[in-house]
Write a protein that holds these residues in place. Structure first.
Motif, PDB file in Angstrom:
ATOM      1  N   THR A  28       0.922  -1.063   0.110  1.00 50.59           N
ATOM      2  CA  THR A  28       0.298  -0.011   0.138  1.00 50.59           C
ATOM      3  C   THR A  28       0.918   1.179   0.105  1.00 50.59           C
ATOM      4  N   TRP A  29       1.945   1.134   0.889  1.00 53.97           N
ATOM      5  CA  TRP A  29       2.821   2.338   0.885  1.00 53.97           C
ATOM      6  C   TRP A  29       3.404   2.488  -0.370  1.00 53.97           C
ATOM      7  N   SER A  30       3.947   1.485  -0.903  1.00 54.49           N
ATOM      8  CA  SER A  30       4.570   1.439  -2.390  1.00 54.49           C
ATOM      9  C   SER A  30       3.773   2.211  -3.543  1.00 54.49           C
ATOM     10  N   ALA A  31       2.503   1.747  -3.533  1.00 55.19           N
ATOM     11  CA  ALA A  31       1.453   2.143  -4.301  1.00 55.19           C
ATOM     12  C   ALA A  31       1.207   3.539  -4.284  1.00 55.19           C
ATOM     13  N   ARG A  32       1.148   4.027  -3.208  1.00 58.62           N
ATOM     14  CA  ARG A  32       0.944   5.655  -3.055  1.00 58.62           C
ATOM     15  C   ARG A  32       1.896   6.514  -3.252  1.00 58.62           C
ATOM     16  N   ARG A  33       3.260   5.711  -3.462  1.00 59.50           N
ATOM     17  CA  ARG A  33       4.332   6.512  -3.816  1.00 59.50           C
ATOM     18  C   ARG A  33       4.875   5.936  -4.905  1.00 59.50           C
ATOM     19  N   SER A  72       0.427  -4.107  -6.780  1.00 58.65           N
ATOM     20  CA  SER A  72      -0.489  -4.210  -8.201  1.00 58.65           C
ATOM     21  C   SER A  72      -1.972  -3.668  -8.061  1.00 58.65           C
ATOM     22  N   VAL A  73      -2.748  -4.394  -7.071  1.00 58.75           N
ATOM     23  CA  VAL A  73      -4.135  -4.560  -7.238  1.00 58.75           C
ATOM     24  C   VAL A  73      -4.392  -3.040  -6.471  1.00 58.75           C
ATOM     25  N   MET A  74      -3.558  -2.504  -5.612  1.00 57.47           N
ATOM     26  CA  MET A  74      -3.804  -1.080  -5.211  1.00 57.47           C
ATOM     27  C   MET A  74      -3.486  -0.067  -6.202  1.00 57.47           C
ATOM     28  N   LEU A  75      -2.635  -0.166  -6.962  1.00 57.95           N
ATOM     29  CA  LEU A  75      -2.669   0.573  -8.070  1.00 57.95           C
ATOM     30  C   LEU A  75      -3.797   0.556  -9.020  1.00 57.95           C
ATOM     31  N   ASP A  76      -4.232  -0.485  -9.241  1.00 58.42           N
ATOM     32  CA  ASP A  76      -5.355  -0.885 -10.213  1.00 58.42           C
ATOM     33  C   ASP A  76      -6.765  -0.178  -9.547  1.00 58.42           C
ATOM     34  N   SER A  77      -6.659  -0.317  -8.153  1.00 57.45           N
ATOM     35  CA  SER A  77      -7.892   0.492  -7.466  1.00 57.45           C
ATOM     36  C   SER A  77      -7.800   1.920  -7.598  1.00 57.45           C
ATOM     37  N   MET A  78      -6.661   2.245  -7.459  1.00 58.44           N
ATOM     38  CA  MET A  78      -6.387   3.732  -7.285  1.00 58.44           C
ATOM     39  C   MET A  78      -6.921   4.759  -8.563  1.00 58.44           C
ATOM     40  N   ASN A  79      -6.707   3.758  -9.730  1.00 56.79           N
ATOM     41  CA  ASN A  79      -6.797   4.260 -10.924  1.00 56.79           C
ATOM     42  C   ASN A  79      -8.136   3.846 -11.583  1.00 56.79           C
ATOM     43  N   SER A  80      -9.014   3.377 -10.632  1.00 60.19           N
ATOM     44  CA  SER A  80     -10.569   2.943 -11.184  1.00 60.19           C
ATOM     45  C   SER A  80     -11.371   4.181 -11.239  1.00 60.19           C
ATOM     46  N   GLY A  81     -12.751   3.914 -11.949  1.00 58.62           N
ATOM     47  CA  GLY A  81     -13.692   4.858 -11.889  1.00 58.62           C
ATOM     48  C   GLY A  81     -14.104   5.695 -10.460  1.00 58.62           C
ATOM     49  N   HIS A  94     -12.087   3.495  -0.039  1.00 59.42           N
ATOM     50  CA  HIS A  94     -12.458   2.734  -1.215  1.00 59.42           C
ATOM     51  C   HIS A  94     -11.571   1.929  -1.811  1.00 59.42           C
ATOM     52  N   ALA A  95     -10.338   2.623  -2.332  1.00 63.51           N
ATOM     53  CA  ALA A  95      -9.350   1.824  -3.069  1.00 63.51           C
ATOM     54  C   ALA A  95      -8.752   0.847  -2.123  1.00 63.51           C
ATOM     55  N   THR A 136     -10.667  13.969  -0.626  1.00 58.07           N
ATOM     56  CA  THR A 136      -9.306  13.907  -0.926  1.00 58.07           C
ATOM     57  C   THR A 136      -8.950  12.811  -1.160  1.00 58.07           C
ATOM     58  N   ARG A 137      -7.625  13.053  -1.850  1.00 53.89           N
ATOM     59  CA  ARG A 137      -7.137  11.855  -2.450  1.00 53.89           C
ATOM     60  C   ARG A 137      -7.079  10.721  -1.288  1.00 53.89           C
ATOM     61  N   SER A 138      -6.336  11.086  -0.159  1.00 54.19           N
ATOM     62  CA  SER A 138      -6.009  10.176   0.908  1.00 54.19           C
ATOM     63  C   SER A 138      -7.416   9.570   1.342  1.00 54.19           C
TER      64      SER A 138
END
Length: 333
Positions: free
Chosen positions: A121-126, A215-224, A243-244, A235-237
């Motif tokens: 999660t930390w890596s995906a957010r950065r 991997s799945v966190m990045l997919d969730s963060m870029n979801s609609g 949700h993500a 806010t983004r956080s």
């Protein structure tokens, strides 16, 4: 959700029964307990060999259908999983070894998946930041090194630290060793013996699950739905945490749930290296020792682990995803 899980349990239970019977058929046709007696020196009388095999329901001269009836009825009526070719109750051996594996695997596995989720999660957010690249390198390094190499490296490092400090802080042979009679000495001794296996399993689990979670966190963060949440004023956080992250935990928890069988039955390297006589070691020994009943019981235990993992995965999915709960409720209605 209860109806949904009950239906899933019944499906898995039927599959478990079928898989266990197929395992018995495979073991009884491919393993040869008779060979263990025929290579004995001095030679054993063939009549005695046959009597021993028949007394344990292992004789290949008895029709297959008759042996299956004896085997299955013993389990159904007496919960008796049979005896090994050289004697010894398989059920008792399994019951003892299960708890050895539980003590060896549980803590390290839970720490590994927890740490892996945090790192992923930390890596995906950065993404593409310094911390992301650092954790990615360490995770790939951990995944590329075999588990037995990591375990042996830890033993070498522990020996060096023990010699440097002049203590026996790290213990890594067996479950227990010599300890004092004072209060808590036995518990401390067990902790010392569990420390290195726990570290090894934590490293392996964190490396694996951090890549999945990232991997799945990045997919969730870029979801609609995340963009929709941002458009509604979050806010983004807030959008990521509410949700993500929740959505990304569904595949990660499913991976972990289905890895339970592998953890228990596939931990032979860890058990052999650290001298823990658990299910992984027993699975290897039953095949090498032409132990039909032991091999089948081990396969059945692996099937129970898969069933438990599948139910846990279903529960996690239903808990984390409201759509599954609503679909299950509509079907039951």
């Amino acid at each position: 959700m209860g109806t949904y899980l009950l239906k899933r349990f019944l499906n898995y239970a039927i599959l478990l029964v079928v898989a266990t019977n197929l395992s018995w058929l495979l073991a009884v046709t491919q393993l040869n307990p008779r060979s263990l007696y025929e290579i004995s020196n001095p030679p054993i009388d063939p009549v005695s060999i046959e009597n021993n095999l028949r007394s344990r329901n292992l004789s290949d001269k008895v029709p297959l259908s008759e042996r299956w009836v004896t085997w299955s009825s013993s389990i159904l009526l007496e919960w008796d999983w049979g005896q090994s070719p050289r004697g010894g109750n398989v059920g008792e051996e399994i019951g003892r070894r299960i708890w050895v594996s539980v003590r060896l695997i549980t803590l390290g596995s839970l720490l590994g998946v927890g740490l892996g989720v945090l790192i992923g999660t930390w890596s995906a957010r950065r993404q593409y930041g310094l911390s992301d690249r650092t954790f990615t390198f360490l995770a790939l390094l951990g995944l590329s090194i075999p588990s037995f190499v990591i375990a042996n490296l830890l033993q070498v490092l522990a020996t060096y630290i023990n010699d440097l400090t002049g203590t026996r802080f790290f213990e890594f042979v067996g479950e227990t060793g010599m300890h004092g009679e004072w209060f808590g000495a036995q518990l401390l001794d067990r902790v010392q013996h569990l420390l290195l296996p726990t570290i090894a399993l934590t490293i392996l689990g964190a490396a694996f699950f951090s890549r999945i979670q990232r991997s799945v966190m990045l997919d969730s963060m870029n979801s609609g739905f995340v963009r929709t949440a941002r458009a509604k004023g979050l806010t983004r956080s807030q959008a990521i945490n509410r949700h993500a992250l929740r959505v990304s935990l569904i595949p990660t928890s499913t991976y972990f749930a289905f890895s339970i069988a592998t953890l228990f039955v596939g931990s032979a390297f860890m058990e052999i290296i650290f001298s823990f006589h658990g299910m992984g070691e027993y699975a290897v020994q039953t095949i090498q020792g032409h132990d039909v009943h032991g091999a089948v019981a081990t396969a059945a235990f692996g099937g129970v682990c898969v069933l438990s993992g599948a139910l846990l995965a279903d529960f996690m999915v239903a808990w984390l995803d409201p759509r599954v709960r609503s679909a299950g409720a509509s079907h039951s209605g």
